[in-house]
Scaffold this motif. Structure first.
Motif, short mmCIF file in Angstrom:
data_model
loop_
_atom_site.label_atom_id
_atom_site.label_comp_id
_atom_site.label_asym_id
_atom_site.label_seq_id
_atom_site.Cartn_x
_atom_site.Cartn_y
_atom_site.Cartn_z
N SER A 74 30.82 0.29 -3.89
CA SER A 74 31.26 1.67 -3.69
C SER A 74 31.60 1.87 -2.22
O SER A 74 31.55 0.94 -1.41
N LEU A 99 25.26 4.95 -7.47
CA LEU A 99 26.24 5.92 -8.01
C LEU A 99 25.57 7.23 -8.41
O LEU A 99 25.95 8.31 -7.95
N ARG A 132 30.24 7.38 -2.52
CA ARG A 132 29.01 6.70 -2.98
C ARG A 132 28.74 6.94 -4.46
O ARG A 132 27.91 6.24 -5.04
N TYR A 155 27.01 -1.27 -1.68
CA TYR A 155 26.79 -1.01 -3.10
C TYR A 155 25.91 0.24 -3.20
O TYR A 155 25.03 0.43 -2.36
N PRO A 182 32.54 3.96 -8.45
CA PRO A 182 32.66 2.50 -8.32
C PRO A 182 33.95 2.13 -7.60
O PRO A 182 34.97 2.81 -7.74
#
Length: 239
Positions: A98, A122, A105, A119, A108
């Motif tokens: 992300s 999410l 954030r 990463y 994806p």
């Protein structure tokens, strides 16, 4: 719900076509350690985050869509913290490639390589009394390649990620360091069942948003490839 049934059907058909999990069909298993830095002032409001400690970690890195390696893909970093709340317990956290910004954030991002960006979970985690997104930021070694792959780095030195958390009105704050020291081929038909809802801790757990959708997609994927109800995506050896 219609959305849940659709997710189940799409995952079922994709898994049947691939004879593999609908999402994250290709991956590699890594071992390492996770060190929680802790907060003496108890600012996180969650015992596990506030208490300094070091744990063994089992990590699966994978490509979500299973696209050819020359193409960008959604990248997954599934982290299992062993004995997180005592012997025999586990904490699972699933990160997806992300952006680090306030809105990025939560979305994806397709990327070509494992170490070129962060990463995130999410969706938010409940940490004490607040909801925060958790993220893993790769730490680049000085003097390394411009765009090293995960495999190149692991062959030379441990690969490190700073694990951070932030609410919408907060800057990123580091709560742990994840260090991967080796990649291993999964033996035979071995699977690792990463489940952030089943493997969470008091004061540190994902919010329930989209849980039904996720569960429906995983159930469809298992049905499509004839897997048992407890099986999650299989692990594959590194290239």
């Amino acid at each position: 719900m219609i959305v849940d049934r659709t997710a189940h059907l799409v995952a079922d058909r994709l898994a049947r076509r691939r004879s593999a999990p609908a999402l994250h069909p290709h991956g590699v298993l890594c071992t390492g350690t996770l060190t929680v830095t802790g907060r003496a002032d108890g600012a996180w409001g969650a015992a596990w985050l506030d208490r300094p400690a070091t744990y063994r970690a089992t990590v699966r890195w994978s490509r979500a869509l299973g696209l050819p390696r020359r193409l960008p893909d959604g990248l997954g970093l599934a982290v299992r913290v062993e004995d997180a709340d005592g012997p025999g317990t586990a904490l699972d956290v699933l990160f997806t490639s992300s952006r680090p910004g306030r809105f990025g954030r939560h979305l994806p991002l397709l990327r070509p390589d494992a170490l070129t960006g962060p990463y995130s979970t999410l969706l938010s985690y409940r940490t004490g009394r607040r909801e925060r997104v958790l993220a893993a930021f790769p730490v680049r070694a000085p003097g390394g390649d411009a765009l090293p792959t995960l495999w190149q780095e692991l062959a030379r030195r441990p690969v490190r990620f700073d694990l951070r958390a932030a609410a919408p009105d907060e800057p990123w704050s580091t709560f742990a360091v994840l260090s991967l020291d080796a990649a291993h081929a999964a033996p035979g038909t071995a699977t690792v069942s990463y489940d952030p809802y089943a493997h969470c801790l008091p004061g540190l757990h994902p919010t329930g948003r989209l849980r039904r959708l996720r569960d429906a997609a995983y159930a469809g994927s298992r049905r499509g490839r004839g897997a048992s109800e407890r099986e999650h995506p299989a692990l594959y050896p590194a290239p």
